[in-house]
Write a protein that holds these residues in place. Structure first.
Motif, PDB file in Angstrom:
ATOM      1  N   GLN A 218      88.936  82.655 136.893  1.00  0.00           N
ATOM      2  CA  GLN A 218      88.099  81.705 135.884  1.00  0.00           C
ATOM      3  C   GLN A 218      86.884  82.394 135.223  1.00  0.00           C
ATOM      4  O   GLN A 218      86.828  82.434 133.990  1.00  0.00           O
ATOM      5  N   THR A 277      89.802  76.136 127.966  1.00  0.00           N
ATOM      6  CA  THR A 277      89.179  76.427 126.678  1.00  0.00           C
ATOM      7  C   THR A 277      87.913  76.629 126.405  1.00  0.00           C
ATOM      8  O   THR A 277      87.054  76.324 127.309  1.00  0.00           O
ATOM      9  N   VAL A 279      84.885  77.095 123.711  1.00  0.00           N
ATOM     10  CA  VAL A 279      84.831  76.263 122.328  1.00  0.00           C
ATOM     11  C   VAL A 279      83.297  76.832 121.584  1.00  0.00           C
ATOM     12  O   VAL A 279      82.573  77.321 122.465  1.00  0.00           O
TER      13      VAL A 279
ATOM     14  N   MET C   1      74.899  78.571 116.567  1.00  0.00           N
ATOM     15  CA  MET C   1      76.303  77.974 117.437  1.00  0.00           C
ATOM     16  C   MET C   1      76.497  78.698 118.479  1.00  0.00           C
ATOM     17  O   MET C   1      77.182  79.854 118.647  1.00  0.00           O
ATOM     18  N   SER C   2      76.473  78.019 119.761  1.00  0.00           N
ATOM     19  CA  SER C   2      76.846  78.776 121.066  1.00  0.00           C
ATOM     20  C   SER C   2      78.193  78.447 121.455  1.00  0.00           C
ATOM     21  O   SER C   2      78.986  77.632 121.040  1.00  0.00           O
ATOM     22  N   ILE C   3      78.619  79.313 122.379  1.00  0.00           N
ATOM     23  CA  ILE C   3      79.980  79.452 122.744  1.00  0.00           C
ATOM     24  C   ILE C   3      79.832  78.822 124.420  1.00  0.00           C
ATOM     25  O   ILE C   3      78.948  78.933 125.185  1.00  0.00           O
ATOM     26  N   LYS C   4      80.759  77.693 124.576  1.00  0.00           N
ATOM     27  CA  LYS C   4      80.687  77.202 126.036  1.00  0.00           C
ATOM     28  C   LYS C   4      82.230  76.744 126.362  1.00  0.00           C
ATOM     29  O   LYS C   4      83.222  76.910 125.869  1.00  0.00           O
ATOM     30  N   LEU C   5      82.240  76.571 127.625  1.00  0.00           N
ATOM     31  CA  LEU C   5      83.582  76.257 128.074  1.00  0.00           C
ATOM     32  C   LEU C   5      84.141  74.551 127.902  1.00  0.00           C
ATOM     33  O   LEU C   5      83.234  73.791 127.879  1.00  0.00           O
ATOM     34  N   GLY C   6      85.006  74.580 127.631  1.00  0.00           N
ATOM     35  CA  GLY C   6      85.931  73.294 127.234  1.00  0.00           C
ATOM     36  C   GLY C   6      86.577  72.778 128.243  1.00  0.00           C
ATOM     37  O   GLY C   6      86.206  73.115 129.523  1.00  0.00           O
ATOM     38  N   LYS C   7      87.783  72.044 128.009  1.00  0.00           N
ATOM     39  CA  LYS C   7      88.667  71.620 129.072  1.00  0.00           C
ATOM     40  C   LYS C   7      88.999  72.790 130.058  1.00  0.00           C
ATOM     41  O   LYS C   7      89.568  73.613 129.401  1.00  0.00           O
ATOM     42  N   HIS C  46      83.270  79.980 136.131  1.00  0.00           N
ATOM     43  CA  HIS C  46      83.598  80.631 134.682  1.00  0.00           C
ATOM     44  C   HIS C  46      82.551  81.383 134.148  1.00  0.00           C
ATOM     45  O   HIS C  46      82.740  82.596 133.640  1.00  0.00           O
ATOM     46  N   THR C  47      81.368  80.984 133.997  1.00  0.00           N
ATOM     47  CA  THR C  47      80.342  81.524 133.388  1.00  0.00           C
ATOM     48  C   THR C  47      79.575  82.738 134.102  1.00  0.00           C
ATOM     49  O   THR C  47      79.188  83.760 133.483  1.00  0.00           O
ATOM     50  N   ILE C  48      79.504  82.390 135.398  1.00  0.00           N
ATOM     51  CA  ILE C  48      78.719  83.358 136.088  1.00  0.00           C
ATOM     52  C   ILE C  48      79.214  83.833 137.316  1.00  0.00           C
ATOM     53  O   ILE C  48      78.805  84.681 138.219  1.00  0.00           O
TER      54      ILE C  48
END
Lengths: 281, 281, 281, 281
Positions: A218, A277, A279, C1-7, C46-48
């Motif tokens: 992930q 995804t 986004v 505009m930031s970037i983030k996790l979707g589905k 996902h992010t960290i």
């Protein structure tokens, strides 16, 4: 409570087409597979067998071959855009045309540093994909890569996860990470430099995969998607499907031998499957 | 007239093994699949269920993993030779050991001209193969390539063949020639430079394919085999299996459009299949 | 505009499990493949790279095997319901569990009219499928059949369709109709008689296919879906995906021979692909 | 030492043909795939590109379709015999014709105890095969079955085998035995009752598999071959290739649960592979 038709589609799949484009110095060889997927006013075809609004899938196939001569000259995205618009413009019963294209990879053979003018070798399973959707809301272009088989031998771990009564997996800070990645991204316009963007995005994905200090699939998946969105303003969002191609440490200790991350069992099933995804907000 | 056991074999197939070899500057990643095929004194296993001379296929699998640590360090041919000898030497009931090895192709990723130390991308479907057979007559080593998908867009024709009442094929002096080649060759010794020879033979095969003025698949098959035998004295004989991956000219004339060898239908089945061995007299 | 996790989803796929259920008179053999697909609060993974809310896919696999002993005793739908609820109930970070199950078909061998107590033969490629989705909105159960390869030699035509400049297909009132059908339907409850309904729906689908006077694939697809909805009140909607397995009349006339719908070329690609959902209003 | 052509063959593979045979009461549907493999005086085709003795594989394909109308009316063996003789008789350059045929299984749908006159369902992956070889030494007919997936839940064990330092397998007197069997047998004449013999031999193979007290795969393989030779005097010899489709006991004990031969992991790779020929002395 009556019974009726819901969502429905039809079209020709696996229209396998190859083309030689003759340049002065060499022959460019291209091989693609095209799916045509149509939606529209097809209710009576289902309910009473009225085919008068049906463009046969055989005709769709012929159309793809016929239009390839003049209109498949650069990217698969451009050819798909032409095809989608052709089907919509010429058939009032069609409300949406979806064109799915997959390009096989061929590389010119190279001997003594020079490319051969007309002999090729397969570029492998990795394929460039594109999906064009045109309807009354507009046009969307999705590009991607499928069967991108990549692997790193280190800089990957998996620790600090939930443990319960069925846990047998051991934590590791150093494992093989391999995946047969399927990636696709949506452009914010149907008028971008498809070839250049594709090559740039592919490189960004590979570089991020290679250089990431991975704490989980992930974690790397998100990093790869984030890197693309940060670098390519033309990309709206990106989806990565990452089956984990497990390489499991073989138990050599049972034979009195150390296995310091050297010998692995490569397995296909079962496999972890991670999808996500990324986004813009 | 009584009934008895004829030729028989057994062993473990698809022993899928990967290995990391840690060099100072980079990680070498190798992935192979091994088949063990044994012959010997196994008649009573068949006739009365006496397993006392049977080395279980599960043990064969363990043996491959265990020996890979010390003995899979260079070519698959060398590892196969070690395995064949190990099974013969350690099991009196085995009269012949046949080890079949297939190596998957992995290439280190390259960014800005430099190879990454530990990140890889698949090298495609093409695979290096080897078959080692050891018995009381000696040892034979066969190396090869499988799934070598190659194509040339010109310098290939097919004319002057037999015509009969079922002939519909048109003669052509310019067609696409594509094949998913399976090649294997036998060495005259089990003590040759396997890696160097493999690379050289592969290049010779590709160069001959690329530069040949092909009058038929048979014609090019023989030229490829002959070139290898001429150049590599260590090769006894070479066998090429060449399925014809047909790219059939699409009939655009029916739509009033020329098709000057531009647009083709890529088909998988049916396919011409040409096989031949080239030998020394 | 930031970037983030979707589905995003993750889980273990292809958990291949077999079971022997020992009845007094015979052994019941079952073989299934299970996918676990989880959604939930996994953003920081996902992010960290925070794995503290991650139930490893390896543990998911173990859970499927462990729970199969007590809870895989009748239909795959019942086992899937148990699994989905288990994952949701035991893991607060999971907001949705999707369990996909595929059951391989095995049939007891039959000799002289009697079933053998413990010897089986494969029932073919056709497989029973089920998808269970549990989240805070409730539970949905979808059952289906995949790889249902069926064919009729007559009572099928295709006429009166659109003709344009790329039309070459000839109208026919009598053709082979074959499809490798993928069907799935949603139940209005998770508490129905899964085995009986499955068998009844399968028979209704086959009978409708066999007896329909087909004017197109669409026409038969709708008839099959409609018949199921008419007969089975427990079914909310049904989706049929029907690739057309073409059997194309071979041109014998070119050899001076009639071909009155006798000899056909069986092709895989390209293929027409028709999909549709039939719903209640 | 000069270089020359050794053994070589060519022909068309995967000629996929279907046929409707119209009986008064029902339509018989047949689907086969045919390979034509020719040997003969083709040296100059290889060495100098002289195609004047080459019957194109495209013409071979046309020939199969054309002759199917009159000559594919009963068994695939009979059709293969006709084809082999046709190619030999009409082409002086051909010294051997080998015709390989594979018949797909289709079964008429049955409703309320009655067969439908023209609707079919696939009979599964199991296929009837035949190989006809005709040359100046005569004609040989080999029939067989491929992809015969069978399984028994008990009456199978594996004990008393060799143990060495790499042994980890545990002996068992009760295990699942499953194999995807490939069987072929040679007839002592080309003039036997192919359909009746095929059905009888298939039943004998299944009965022997089902009822054998198996001490190993080899033990059952031999018993199956022996039973066929004992019962069918028309069979010269029989070869069985039996990949072991392993169902491995899952370790439930690690979770404090018994697993009395109930829950198994079904695996594809690696797999034991046992082959044997049973002959008459």
């Amino acid at each position: 409570m009556s019974i009726k038709l819901g969502k429905n589609t039809y079209g020709k799949n696996a229209v396998n087409l190859s083309k030689i484009i003759r340049h002065p110095e060499y022959h460019e060889f291209r091989q693609i597979s095209v799916n045509v997927v149509l939606e529209g006013d097809f209710e009576t075809a289902h309910t009473i067998g009225d085919n008068t609004k049906i463009l046969p899938t055989d005709t769709q196939k012929n159309t793809v071959y016929a239009l390839a001569k003049e209109h498949f000259v650069s990217s698969i995205e451009s050819f798909g855009l032409y095809l989608a618009n052709y089907f919509i413009s010429n058939n009032p019963s069609i409300s949406q045309a979806r064109i799915e294209l997959t390009e096989h990879s061929w590389k010119r053979l190279r001997f003594d540093g020079a490319y051969h003018p007309h002999a090729y070798c397969s570029g492998g399973n990795e394929k460039h994909t594109a999906v064009i959707v045109q309807n009354d809301k507009g046009i969307t272009v999705t590009s991607g890569i499928t069967d991108l088989l990549i692997l790193k031998t280190t800089d990957s771990g998996f620790e600090h996860y939930i443990k319960d009564q069925y846990t047998t997996l051991k934590e590791t800070s150093d494992r093989i990470f391999s995946t047969q990645c399927e990636v696709s991204w949506t452009y914010n316009s149907s008028n971008v430099l498809f070839v250049e963007l594709f090559n740039g995005i592919r490189t960004t994905l590979l570089q991020t995969f290679a250089n990431h200090q991975s704490l989980s699939v992930q974690h790397t998946l998100f990093a790869m998607g984030e890197a693309v969105l940060e670098k390519y303003a033309a990309v709206n969002d990106i989806t990565l499907n990452m089956p984990n191609k497990h390489h499991i440490l073989f138990n050599l200790e049972q034979f009195g031998v150390d296995n310091k991350n050297e010998i692995f069992i490569a397995t296909d099933e079962p496999y972890g499957y991670i999808t996500g995804t990324v986004v813009r907000e």
